[in-house]
Design a protein around this motif. Structure first.
Motif, PDB file in Angstrom:
ATOM      1  N   ALA A   1       6.950  -1.998   2.392  1.00  0.00           N
ATOM      2  CA  ALA A   1       5.600  -1.258   2.609  1.00  0.00           C
ATOM      3  C   ALA A   1       5.358  -0.271   1.276  1.00  0.00           C
ATOM      4  CB  ALA A   1       5.950  -0.292   3.704  1.00  0.00           C
ATOM      5  N   VAL A   2       6.512   0.280   0.716  1.00  0.00           N
ATOM      6  CA  VAL A   2       6.342   1.075  -0.301  1.00  0.00           C
ATOM      7  C   VAL A   2       5.795   0.156  -1.783  1.00  0.00           C
ATOM      8  CG1 VAL A   2       7.488   2.402  -2.218  1.00  0.00           C
ATOM      9  CG2 VAL A   2       7.928   2.710   0.404  1.00  0.00           C
ATOM     10  N   ALA A   3       6.236  -1.172  -1.659  1.00  0.00           N
ATOM     11  CA  ALA A   3       5.663  -2.015  -2.699  1.00  0.00           C
ATOM     12  C   ALA A   3       4.349  -2.409  -2.312  1.00  0.00           C
ATOM     13  CB  ALA A   3       6.866  -3.351  -2.629  1.00  0.00           C
ATOM     14  N   ILE A   4       3.987  -2.478  -1.275  1.00  0.00           N
ATOM     15  CA  ILE A   4       2.533  -3.281  -0.837  1.00  0.00           C
ATOM     16  C   ILE A   4       1.357  -2.022  -0.885  1.00  0.00           C
ATOM     17  CG2 ILE A   4       1.100  -4.130   1.027  1.00  0.00           C
ATOM     18  CD1 ILE A   4       3.698  -5.774   1.448  1.00  0.00           C
TER      19      ILE A   4
ATOM     20  N   LEU B   1      16.172   1.343 -12.451  1.00  0.00           N
ATOM     21  CA  LEU B   1      16.428   0.695 -11.127  1.00  0.00           C
ATOM     22  C   LEU B   1      15.228   0.641 -10.124  1.00  0.00           C
ATOM     23  CD1 LEU B   1      20.235   1.019 -10.332  1.00  0.00           C
ATOM     24  CD2 LEU B   1      19.012  -1.023 -10.826  1.00  0.00           C
ATOM     25  N   ALA B   2      14.759   2.033  -9.972  1.00  0.00           N
ATOM     26  CA  ALA B   2      13.734   1.997  -8.828  1.00  0.00           C
ATOM     27  C   ALA B   2      12.365   2.254  -9.398  1.00  0.00           C
ATOM     28  CB  ALA B   2      14.320   3.560  -7.972  1.00  0.00           C
ATOM     29  N   ASP B   3      12.039   2.538 -10.540  1.00  0.00           N
ATOM     30  CA  ASP B   3      10.856   2.211 -11.089  1.00  0.00           C
ATOM     31  C   ASP B   3      10.463   1.292 -12.041  1.00  0.00           C
ATOM     32  OD1 ASP B   3       8.205   2.966 -11.645  1.00  0.00           O
ATOM     33  OD2 ASP B   3       8.832   5.203 -12.257  1.00  0.00           O
TER      34      ASP B   3
ATOM     35  N   LEU C   1       9.077  10.520  -6.113  1.00  0.00           N
ATOM     36  CA  LEU C   1       9.048  10.514  -4.684  1.00  0.00           C
ATOM     37  C   LEU C   1       9.332   8.823  -4.270  1.00  0.00           C
ATOM     38  CD1 LEU C   1       6.231  12.990  -3.312  1.00  0.00           C
ATOM     39  CD2 LEU C   1       9.112  13.329  -3.336  1.00  0.00           C
ATOM     40  N   GLY C   2       8.632   8.056  -4.826  1.00  0.00           N
ATOM     41  CA  GLY C   2       8.774   6.735  -4.631  1.00  0.00           C
ATOM     42  C   GLY C   2      10.050   6.408  -4.994  1.00  0.00           C
ATOM     43  N   ILE C   3      10.684   6.825  -6.084  1.00  0.00           N
ATOM     44  CA  ILE C   3      12.084   6.252  -6.078  1.00  0.00           C
ATOM     45  C   ILE C   3      13.062   6.776  -5.151  1.00  0.00           C
ATOM     46  CG2 ILE C   3      13.876   6.883  -7.916  1.00  0.00           C
ATOM     47  CD1 ILE C   3      12.117   6.883 -10.022  1.00  0.00           C
TER      48      ILE C   3
ATOM     49  N   GLU D   1      -0.908  -1.811  -9.032  1.00  0.00           N
ATOM     50  CA  GLU D   1      -0.137  -3.258  -9.079  1.00  0.00           C
ATOM     51  C   GLU D   1       1.047  -3.000  -8.094  1.00  0.00           C
ATOM     52  OE1 GLU D   1       1.174  -3.805 -12.980  1.00  0.00           O
ATOM     53  OE2 GLU D   1      -0.897  -4.000 -13.687  1.00  0.00           O
ATOM     54  N   LEU D   2       1.868  -3.808  -7.810  1.00  0.00           N
ATOM     55  CA  LEU D   2       2.775  -3.766  -6.919  1.00  0.00           C
ATOM     56  C   LEU D   2       3.996  -2.697  -7.329  1.00  0.00           C
ATOM     57  CD1 LEU D   2       3.733  -5.544  -4.330  1.00  0.00           C
ATOM     58  CD2 LEU D   2       5.165  -6.914  -5.840  1.00  0.00           C
ATOM     59  N   LEU D   3       4.175  -2.105  -6.525  1.00  0.00           N
ATOM     60  CA  LEU D   3       5.305  -1.402  -6.659  1.00  0.00           C
ATOM     61  C   LEU D   3       5.038  -0.102  -7.804  1.00  0.00           C
ATOM     62  CD1 LEU D   3       8.562  -3.448  -6.831  1.00  0.00           C
ATOM     63  CD2 LEU D   3       8.408  -1.441  -5.448  1.00  0.00           C
TER      64      LEU D   3
END
Lengths: 175, 145
Positions: free
Chosen positions: B84-87, A144-146, B115-117, B95-97
């Motif tokens: 913001a995390v996506a960009i 879902l998040a990655d 951490l991103g998750i 790449e995006l995300l």
């Protein structure tokens, strides 16, 4: 899956659906629908999908119940009059749709079938690599998040826009 | 709004349970890496905890603790953090995300993804919490006292 549990859930779900339609008080209907959602959550948990069961129990049972209750409080607890002609149209339509669903369900893969289309292909890659790629034991969260975070971004934008629009529309109706 | 319940029992049980529901909501978001749950489920649990308080406690008390504008702010902040995390990875040529593209942190790729998750889950939780609570507040304000 335990077939005794599934059978019990089938009976209870059917009973809830019938009671929700038959009962005269709208508040009772809301309560029975909440119970229906909770039983569906049990069904999801039995299928090994605790993430979905979680959301169904909290959103479908608790929050939608509260929303419907507010709607009943705002409009009054009187059931709509029954329209006999509507029943004559709706009955056959529902029957045809039920038959279509039953026919389609024959082609569904068995639960837990390792050769099901959902269990081959890219899904195996996710299951094998999520721990090494992102230190996340829960594959659902990693997907879902990655891996599929673009989909989640889209979903969140939809939720954001829908909530904003709903809040604005509801606001304008108050004088 | 509907906060004038005649039953003292309902009010006491609800106010005893409410903090635990809120803590459980945060736990569900933060524990999404290891167990079922995540941003969506946790955000809904948090919102339902506040809705329970809205239904049972004195409105003038709760309006000060969680004013209706807080829901809208939470929604906007959550969406902003997610975007913001996506960009940000784009700045580093990724790449995006793609959280692992962020440089200069001294962390391994998998740790960055971890951490991103977590940030994304909390952002989604904030959006869902704010969205649900603001819809509830608007709907509830239509009901006569």
């Amino acid at each position: 899956m335990i077939w005794q549990l599934d059978l019990l859930l089938l009976v209870l779900l059917t009973a809830c659906a019938v009671i929700a339609v038959v009962v005269r008080s709208m508040i009772a209907t809301v309560a029975v629908l909440a119970a229906f959602s909770l039983l569906v959550a049990l069904l999801f948990a039995g299928m090994g999908a605790p993430d979905v069961a979680f959301v169904e129990a909290v959103l479908g049972s608790a929050f939608v119940g509260v929303l419907l209750l507010i709607a009943v409080l705002a409009t009054g607890d009187r059931p709509a009059g029954r329209d006999r002609r509507a029943a004559w149209i709706a009955g056959p339509l529902v029957a045809v749709f039920a038959v279509l669903l039953l026919v389609a369900s024959v082609d569904l893969p068995d639960r837990g079938d390792p050769n099901a289309p959902a269990a081959v292909g890219v899904a195996t890659q996710y299951v094998e690599r999520s721990l090494a790629d992102s230190e996340t034991p829960n594959v659902v969260t990693a997907i879902l998040a990655d891996y599929r975070s673009m989909d989640t971004l889209g979903e969140t934008l939809v939720v954001f826009t829908a909530a904003l629009a709903a809040a604005l529309i509801l606001r304008r109706r108050t004088p | 709004m509907i906060g004038r319940h005649p039953s003292e029992n309902v009010r006491v049980v609800a106010s005893l349970g409410m903090p635990f529901i809120l803590v459980f909501g945060v736990y569900v978001i933060a524990h999404g890496h290891y167990g079922p749950g995540g941003g969506f489920a946790g955000g809904v649990i948090l919102a339902v905890g506040i809705v329970l308080a809205r239904l049972t406690t004195a409105p003038e008390l709760l309006e000060r603790a969680v004013p209706p504008i807080a829901a809208v702010i939470s929604m906007i902040v959550g969406m902003g953090v997610f975007l913001a995390v996506a960009i940000i990875p784009l700045v580093f040529g990724g790449e995006l995300l793609d959280y692992a593209a962020i440089e200069g942190t001294g962390l391994t790729d998998s740790r960055l993804r971890y951490l991103g998750i977590m940030v994304v889950e909390f952002a989604v939780g904030a959006v869902v919490f704010g969205g649900i609570l603001s819809i509830f507040d608007r709907l509830a304000s239509q009901v006569k006292q």
